[in-house]
Design an enzyme around this catalytic site. Sequence first.
Site, PDB file in Angstrom:
ATOM      1  N   ASP A  84       0.803  -1.304   0.012  1.00 17.02           N
ATOM      2  CA  ASP A  84      -0.036   0.119   0.102  1.00 17.02           C
ATOM      3  C   ASP A  84       0.964   1.396   0.003  1.00 17.02           C
ATOM      4  O   ASP A  84       0.851   2.106   0.875  1.00 17.02           O
ATOM      5  CB  ASP A  84      -0.837   0.062   1.250  1.00 17.02           C
ATOM      6  CG  ASP A  84      -2.039   0.982   1.089  1.00 17.02           C
ATOM      7  OD1 ASP A  84      -2.207   1.745   0.040  1.00 17.02           O
ATOM      8  OD2 ASP A  84      -2.569   1.491   2.188  1.00 17.02           O
ATOM      9  N   ALA A  85       1.837   1.160  -1.092  1.00 17.19           N
ATOM     10  CA  ALA A  85       2.733   2.510  -0.972  1.00 17.19           C
ATOM     11  C   ALA A  85       2.289   3.622  -1.517  1.00 17.19           C
ATOM     12  O   ALA A  85       2.834   4.308  -2.676  1.00 17.19           O
ATOM     13  CB  ALA A  85       4.048   1.872  -1.927  1.00 17.19           C
TER      14      ALA A  85
END
Length: 294
Positions: free
Chosen positions: A187-188
């Site tokens: 979930d960058a």
Amino acid sequence: MWPTEQGWRASVPCRLARAAERWDLRPGEPYTGGSVSHVVPVLLPDGGDAVLKLSLPHREAEHEAAALAWWDGAGAVRLLAVDPDDPFVLLVERCDPGTRLAERDDLPTDDRLRTAGVLLTRLWAAGVPEDAPFASIAEVTTGWAALAEDRMRELAPPFDPGLVRRGTDLLRDLPSTASRSVVVHGDANPGNVLAAGREPWLVIDPKPMTGDPAYDLCPLLVQVDDPFRCAEPLRVVRERVAVLADVTGEPADRIAAWCTARLVESALWSVSRGALDDGLDAMARAAVVDRLAG
């Protein structure tokens, strides 16, 4: 079976009190904005600062502690402790001042992309532990592909069927053609990159999996700012992909292909939640990126 959000919310005060007693913490006022976690700044017994995070138990958060322990502070916040009775209760390093990269509009977009890209390459460099508990990207995205196809068939949104088919094919095919496997953040997005004291920037809130590192880059491309609102979105997106490819070493066509796949999946997910306009917007973005993916 995971608990309902309502049931978990009701349990937060008890979980917070138990963690504070276990680690002799002095909690402050909780941070705002979290939808599936309750996050509180705390003082440690020695007077140091930390953060207590209580997450809603769900698959994506199940192995956050294991990822943070594996990275051991190299580009990510350090894990200080995990509740042995509840793996969704973590004590982690506090980032000070904690400004999100998403909020740094004063920085050039390329600089923000490079900042986050460098952090991700450091996470990826750790490789994969032998006893990794993480799900593989392949099994997750194969499931997403099937769900997207079901939603397209059952909900019949006005989407280009060819683009949907390309997106679902990519969700199935990209993992098997990766040149290496790493622990990805999962979930960058730029909201998960915080200004810190120990290092200028650190990532938080991983949703770890193992597989193709290029999977991680779509949120940066589409959320650092909105390249699709520019007068020439294809040119701007191409430039952004080139920056990410340069800083991470990942092939530009794979970065673009993962963006196509993830945007198509997001579009069908939005429709399943009754948000057709969001779905149409995601599909329009997927169409732009797909021109780069070939």
